[in-house]
Design a protein around this motif. Sequence first.
Motif, mmCIF file in Angstrom:
data_model
loop_
_atom_site.group_PDB
_atom_site.id
_atom_site.type_symbol
_atom_site.label_atom_id
_atom_site.label_comp_id
_atom_site.label_asym_id
_atom_site.label_seq_id
_atom_site.Cartn_x
_atom_site.Cartn_y
_atom_site.Cartn_z
ATOM 1 N N ILE A 82 0.854 -1.185 0.000
ATOM 2 C CA ILE A 82 0.000 0.000 0.000
ATOM 3 C C ILE A 82 0.893 1.238 0.000
ATOM 4 O O ILE A 82 1.683 1.449 0.918
ATOM 5 N N ASN A 83 0.749 2.040 -1.036
ATOM 6 C CA ASN A 83 1.511 3.268 -1.216
ATOM 7 C C ASN A 83 0.721 4.422 -0.617
ATOM 8 O O ASN A 83 -0.334 4.781 -1.116
ATOM 9 N N ASN A 84 1.250 5.012 0.457
ATOM 10 C CA ASN A 84 0.600 6.162 1.086
ATOM 11 C C ASN A 84 1.255 7.483 0.698
ATOM 12 O O ASN A 84 0.947 8.522 1.270
ATOM 13 N N ARG A 85 2.116 7.440 -0.297
ATOM 14 C CA ARG A 85 2.824 8.648 -0.699
ATOM 15 C C ARG A 85 2.205 9.246 -1.958
ATOM 16 O O ARG A 85 2.044 8.560 -2.962
ATOM 17 N N PRO A 86 1.849 10.524 -1.932
ATOM 18 C CA PRO A 86 1.335 11.167 -3.146
ATOM 19 C C PRO A 86 2.402 11.182 -4.236
ATOM 20 O O PRO A 86 3.592 11.354 -3.948
ATOM 21 N N GLU A 87 1.978 11.000 -5.463
ATOM 22 C CA GLU A 87 2.912 11.049 -6.595
ATOM 23 C C GLU A 87 3.523 12.443 -6.696
ATOM 24 O O GLU A 87 2.844 13.443 -6.488
ATOM 25 N N GLY A 88 4.803 12.472 -7.020
ATOM 26 C CA GLY A 88 5.485 13.747 -7.231
ATOM 27 C C GLY A 88 5.771 14.521 -5.970
ATOM 28 O O GLY A 88 6.078 15.714 -6.043
ATOM 29 N N GLU A 89 5.697 13.877 -4.825
ATOM 30 C CA GLU A 89 5.957 14.582 -3.571
ATOM 31 C C GLU A 89 7.411 15.070 -3.506
ATOM 32 O O GLU A 89 7.692 16.135 -2.977
ATOM 33 N N SER A 90 8.320 14.272 -4.041
ATOM 34 C CA SER A 90 9.710 14.700 -4.146
ATOM 35 C C SER A 90 10.321 14.083 -5.402
ATOM 36 O O SER A 90 9.861 13.049 -5.890
ATOM 37 N N GLN B 170 11.666 10.225 -5.289
ATOM 38 C CA GLN B 170 10.854 9.060 -4.948
ATOM 39 C C GLN B 170 10.643 8.162 -6.165
ATOM 40 O O GLN B 170 10.558 8.631 -7.299
ATOM 41 N N THR B 171 10.564 6.868 -5.906
ATOM 42 C CA THR B 171 10.259 5.919 -6.967
ATOM 43 C C THR B 171 8.783 6.064 -7.305
ATOM 44 O O THR B 171 7.941 6.013 -6.401
ATOM 45 N N PRO B 172 8.442 6.273 -8.567
ATOM 46 C CA PRO B 172 7.027 6.452 -8.933
ATOM 47 C C PRO B 172 6.176 5.244 -8.533
ATOM 48 O O PRO B 172 6.628 4.094 -8.582
ATOM 49 N N GLY B 173 4.955 5.532 -8.173
ATOM 50 C CA GLY B 173 4.030 4.483 -7.767
ATOM 51 C C GLY B 173 3.810 3.431 -8.831
ATOM 52 O O GLY B 173 3.716 2.241 -8.529
ATOM 53 N N ASP B 174 3.757 3.852 -10.106
ATOM 54 C CA ASP B 174 3.521 2.858 -11.162
ATOM 55 C C ASP B 174 4.703 1.902 -11.314
ATOM 56 O O ASP B 174 4.527 0.741 -11.687
ATOM 57 N N THR B 175 5.906 2.363 -10.977
ATOM 58 C CA THR B 175 7.079 1.490 -10.988
ATOM 59 C C THR B 175 6.980 0.457 -9.866
ATOM 60 O O THR B 175 7.262 -0.731 -10.076
ATOM 61 N N TYR C 24 -1.372 -4.416 -5.139
ATOM 62 C CA TYR C 24 -0.891 -3.054 -4.919
ATOM 63 C C TYR C 24 -2.086 -2.125 -4.801
ATOM 64 O O TYR C 24 -3.062 -2.258 -5.533
ATOM 65 N N SER C 25 -1.989 -1.198 -3.872
ATOM 66 C CA SER C 25 -3.033 -0.190 -3.712
ATOM 67 C C SER C 25 -2.368 1.143 -3.391
ATOM 68 O O SER C 25 -1.360 1.184 -2.684
ATOM 69 N N ALA C 26 -2.926 2.219 -3.911
ATOM 70 C CA ALA C 26 -2.436 3.563 -3.598
ATOM 71 C C ALA C 26 -3.498 4.292 -2.786
ATOM 72 O O ALA C 26 -4.637 4.442 -3.231
ATOM 73 N N ILE C 27 -3.113 4.708 -1.600
ATOM 74 C CA ILE C 27 -3.975 5.513 -0.729
ATOM 75 C C ILE C 27 -3.123 6.704 -0.297
ATOM 76 O O ILE C 27 -2.526 6.711 0.779
ATOM 77 N N PRO C 28 -3.014 7.717 -1.158
ATOM 78 C CA PRO C 28 -2.116 8.830 -0.844
ATOM 79 C C PRO C 28 -2.590 9.649 0.353
ATOM 80 O O PRO C 28 -3.785 9.905 0.514
#
Length: 145
Positions: free
Chosen positions: A32-40, A43-48, A60-64
């Motif tokens: 589970i990815n809790n990091r917003p895309e493009g925060e820094s 960071q390794t992109p969520g899609d990667t 895989y789940s994204a919950i920014p």
Amino acid sequence: MLIALTEKLYVAPQISVDTVTEAAGLGVSLIINNRPEGESADQTPGDTIEAAAKAEGLAYSAIPVTHAGFAPWQIDALDEALNGLGDGKALLYCRSGTRSTLLWALSRARAGDDVETVGQTARSAGYDIASIRQIMDALAAEAGK
């Protein structure tokens, strides 16, 4: 660095593709990815991470979660993802692991878990929940605990 929060839950600072392989070796079946895309920029992109997870057979789940705080939908999304976990383990990550731990703590408080015990679990893993303690108390009160 994967930090065992519970028997079935790890938290971590920003992960890499190599971390996904490590997590799979530990029995993790959901990331589970809790990091917003493009925060820094570093960071390794969520899609990667998602592609690496799928290559390892992991969900895989994204919950920014931004630094603006938490919303009920985020707790709902975490609960839904973890309810589907079954006998597997989950890895939640963000920049430092703190937002992931805080989101988990809010979820546990809303579920009626003892707030002191949840706080001790977080502290044992190196995370301080003081910033959300009042919210946890309110959620626990609504749960009847």
